[in-house]
Design a protein around this motif. Structure first.
Motif, PDB file in Angstrom:
ATOM      1  N   TYR A  62       0.471   4.060  -2.872  1.00  0.00           N
ATOM      2  CA  TYR A  62       0.194   5.468  -2.568  1.00  0.00           C
ATOM      3  C   TYR A  62       1.301   6.380  -3.089  1.00  0.00           C
ATOM      4  O   TYR A  62       1.034   7.477  -3.570  1.00  0.00           O
ATOM      5  N   SER A  63       2.557   5.938  -2.997  1.00  0.00           N
ATOM      6  CA  SER A  63       3.639   6.769  -3.531  1.00  0.00           C
ATOM      7  C   SER A  63       3.564   6.811  -5.052  1.00  0.00           C
ATOM      8  O   SER A  63       3.896   7.838  -5.654  1.00  0.00           O
ATOM      9  N   ILE A 104       0.736   6.718  -6.760  1.00  0.00           N
ATOM     10  CA  ILE A 104      -0.399   7.587  -7.070  1.00  0.00           C
ATOM     11  C   ILE A 104      -0.010   9.053  -6.879  1.00  0.00           C
ATOM     12  O   ILE A 104      -0.414   9.910  -7.687  1.00  0.00           O
ATOM     13  N   ARG A 105       0.776   9.387  -5.869  1.00  0.00           N
ATOM     14  CA  ARG A 105       1.178  10.778  -5.617  1.00  0.00           C
ATOM     15  C   ARG A 105       2.091  11.333  -6.691  1.00  0.00           C
ATOM     16  O   ARG A 105       2.075  12.511  -6.972  1.00  0.00           O
ATOM     17  N   LEU A 111       0.820  -1.206   0.000  1.00  0.00           N
ATOM     18  CA  LEU A 111       0.000   0.000   0.000  1.00  0.00           C
ATOM     19  C   LEU A 111       0.855   1.258   0.000  1.00  0.00           C
ATOM     20  O   LEU A 111       0.501   2.250  -0.636  1.00  0.00           O
TER      21      LEU A 111
END
Length: 65
Positions: A60-61, A63-64, A56
């Motif tokens: 998330y990294s 997606i950022r 996860l």
């Protein structure tokens, strides 16, 4: 108060006369089995949690950026 004392006394009497207790060696063996299984399950849960945390974190990294 007499009712409480009577209840506790009857409970102990029932435990002594009506309950069949396992032999001490069997209780020890099952305690060891349960302890080992609990440790293995805790380690497996920790491993899966760590793996999902890493996955996860990477998602998330990704997606950022």
């Amino acid at each position: 108060m007499a009712k409480v004392f009577n209840y506790i006394s009857e409970a102990f009497t029932e435990l002594k006369s009506n309950v069949s207790w396992s032999p001490w060696s069997e209780v020890q063996r099952y305690t060891i089995v349960v302890s080992i299984f609990s440790i293995v399950l805790a380690l497996a849960t920790w491993g899966v949690d760590s793996l999902f945390g890493e996955v996860l974190g990477k998602v998330y990294s990704w997606i950022r950026s």
